[in-house]
Design a protein around this motif. Structure first.
Motif, mmCIF file in Angstrom:
data_model
loop_
_atom_site.group_PDB
_atom_site.id
_atom_site.type_symbol
_atom_site.label_atom_id
_atom_site.label_comp_id
_atom_site.label_asym_id
_atom_site.label_seq_id
_atom_site.Cartn_x
_atom_site.Cartn_y
_atom_site.Cartn_z
ATOM 1 N N CYS B 81 0.849 -1.203 0.000
ATOM 2 C CA CYS B 81 0.000 0.000 0.000
ATOM 3 C C CYS B 81 0.884 1.253 0.000
ATOM 4 C CB CYS B 81 -0.916 0.027 1.227
ATOM 5 S SG CYS B 81 -2.156 -1.250 1.228
ATOM 6 N N LEU B 84 2.515 1.615 -3.444
ATOM 7 C CA LEU B 84 1.524 2.050 -4.438
ATOM 8 C C LEU B 84 1.255 3.556 -4.318
ATOM 9 C CD1 LEU B 84 -0.442 1.031 -6.622
ATOM 10 C CD2 LEU B 84 -2.124 0.680 -4.826
ATOM 11 N N PHE B 85 1.045 4.022 -3.088
ATOM 12 C CA PHE B 85 0.733 5.447 -2.889
ATOM 13 C C PHE B 85 1.950 6.310 -3.209
ATOM 14 C CE2 PHE B 85 0.136 9.220 -0.089
ATOM 15 C CZ PHE B 85 -0.982 9.719 -0.734
ATOM 16 N N GLY B 88 2.456 7.230 -6.910
ATOM 17 C CA GLY B 88 1.672 8.409 -7.316
ATOM 18 C C GLY B 88 2.247 9.691 -6.747
ATOM 19 N N LEU B 89 2.664 9.624 -5.484
ATOM 20 C CA LEU B 89 3.183 10.811 -4.801
ATOM 21 C C LEU B 89 4.483 11.299 -5.434
ATOM 22 C CD1 LEU B 89 2.269 12.451 -2.338
ATOM 23 C CD2 LEU B 89 3.821 11.092 -0.959
#
Lengths: 282, 126
Positions: B81, B84-85, B88-89
């Motif tokens: 998790c 994955l985040f 994007g960040l």
């Protein structure tokens, strides 16, 4: 309630039925939030680029902003994040009543934030003459903060739907019609209370904290006050629950996914508060 | 017998973990409120601009990380998790940095009214 019986049996951080070991709803939400990061990244950089360059018709920005109002909004959103985290925590323990209370608190705080934003935008447009097309600053500012406001509004709607969902009866009796009535009353109270609140603020600004302000407020916003009061009584009536409900620890993943979205809205505001507001005062 | 003892220990451990989470959340909210207060006070302190900008960015970053790791449970969730985040960040942060760098150069600055008038004059003369 069967869900209470299973309290403590569900592992809320891992799901052994999926190949990743992560619940699919949670995985979807993290992937969506990662993409939303890029969306807000583009909006924030556009605003900063045009702020770093001199553009025509640029207003006096420090004179435009109210740091007190923005700080208050920031505090409210941070506290709403606390209530959201507590709602997830309560739902993971199968405590339905506590979950409902925390969800309601988050809804109220979200609405206060939205009211502050409506007040700010209305003040900018009517008193400062800052519109979407008056200057490049107006365009980028309204696009960025308005998009964030839309995210908050969607979050509030999701919270309301989850709150109503928590009343689904366990015995399978019909509840859809009651849910629609519940949603309609929520919508009515939201619109009426925001109108009444803004009317009260304008009356105090015009006449100060005097009896005349109260008189003006009651005279101009009587309908909004009555609708808010009746709506709140209606919500209290619809919120009574003595029957067993089909909502509990098994729904914690739904509440947690919604919580992830709400916290994301909070972290975007953390960045906007510094990049758009605080840096202007230097 | 041993199985039931084991599950009882697990349940009490789980309960203790959940109770401490409540305190962690409340303490975190207080810390976030204090950091926000410090940020507001910071802009009125007569220090070098670069120092205040750096402090504000650092404090925002601290708030951001505290929310995602504690309120959003990344600390307790699987590492995937977080990865994955952060994909994007990092892409978002890279886009912001690249756009700011691109538009920082002299040729990228928007034209003023005087600039366009002088360009019109040159075009007409030619």
């Amino acid at each position: 309630m069967s869900t209470h019986a299973a309290a403590g049996a569900i592992d809320h951080h891992h799901d052994h039925t999926t190949t990743t070991g992560i619940p699919n709803k949670k995985l979807f939400m993290w992937a969506f939030l990662a993409s939303d990061c890029m969306f807000f990244g583009a909006l924030i950089s556009t605003h900063l680029i045009y702020r770093l360059h001199q553009t025509p018709n640029q207003p006096d920005i420090v004179g435009l902003f109210s740091l007190e109002l923005t700080s208050f909004s920031t505090f409210i959103l941070l506290m709403s994040s606390l209530l959201m985290a507590l709602a997830v925590n309560a739902c993971q323990k199968g405590k339905v009543a506590a979950t409902r209370k925390m969800l309601l608190g988050t809804i109220v705080f979200g609405l206060i934030f939205l009211t502050c934003q409506v007040y700010e935008f209305s003040h900018f447009v009517h008193e400062k003459g800052l519109t979407l097309s008056s200057s490049m600053f107006g365009s980028t500012f309204y696009t960025l903060t308005g998009t964030h406001g839309c995210h908050v509004a969607i979050g509030v709607l999701w919270l309301v739907l989850m709150y109503i969902r928590s009343f689904k009866p366990a015995d399978g009796s019909p509840w859809i019609l009651k849910s629609f009535v519940h949603l309609a009353v929520f919508a009515l109270v939201t619109v009426a209370s925001i109108k009444a609140l803004l009317g009260g603020v304008h009356a105090v600004q015009e006449h100060g904290a005097t009896a005349q302000a109260i008189s003006t407020f009651v005279h101009h916003d009587l309908l909004a006050i009555i609708v808010t009061a009746v709506g709140l009584v209606g919500l209290a009536f619809l919120g009574r629950s003595s029957k067993a409900v089909e909502f509990g620890e098994a729904n914690a993943i739904d509440v947690e996914s919604m919580g992830l979205y709400w916290h994301f809205v909070d972290i975007v505001w953390i960045v906007i508060f510094t990049a758009v507001y605080l840096l202007e005062y230097l | 017998m041993s199985a039931s003892t084991h599950s009882a220990v697990d349940a009490s451990g789980h309960g203790h973990h959940e109770a401490s989470k409540f305190h962690i959340f409340v303490q975190l909210a207080m810390i976030l409120a204090v950091i926000t207060g410090v940020e507001i006070v910071l802009i009125y302190i007569p220090l070098a601009k670069w120092l205040i900008v750096t402090s504000l960015v650092t404090l925002s970053l601290v708030k951001f990380m505290l929310v995602i790791f504690i309120f959003m449970h990344l600390k307790w969730d699987k590492l995937f998790c977080t990865i994955l985040f952060f994909i994007g960040l990092i892409l978002a942060g890279g886009t912001v940095a690249a756009l700011l760098a691109l538009f920082h150069v002299e040729d990228a600055k928007p034209l003023t009214t005087e600039d366009t008038a002088s360009i019109d004059y040159v075009v007409r003369s030619a």
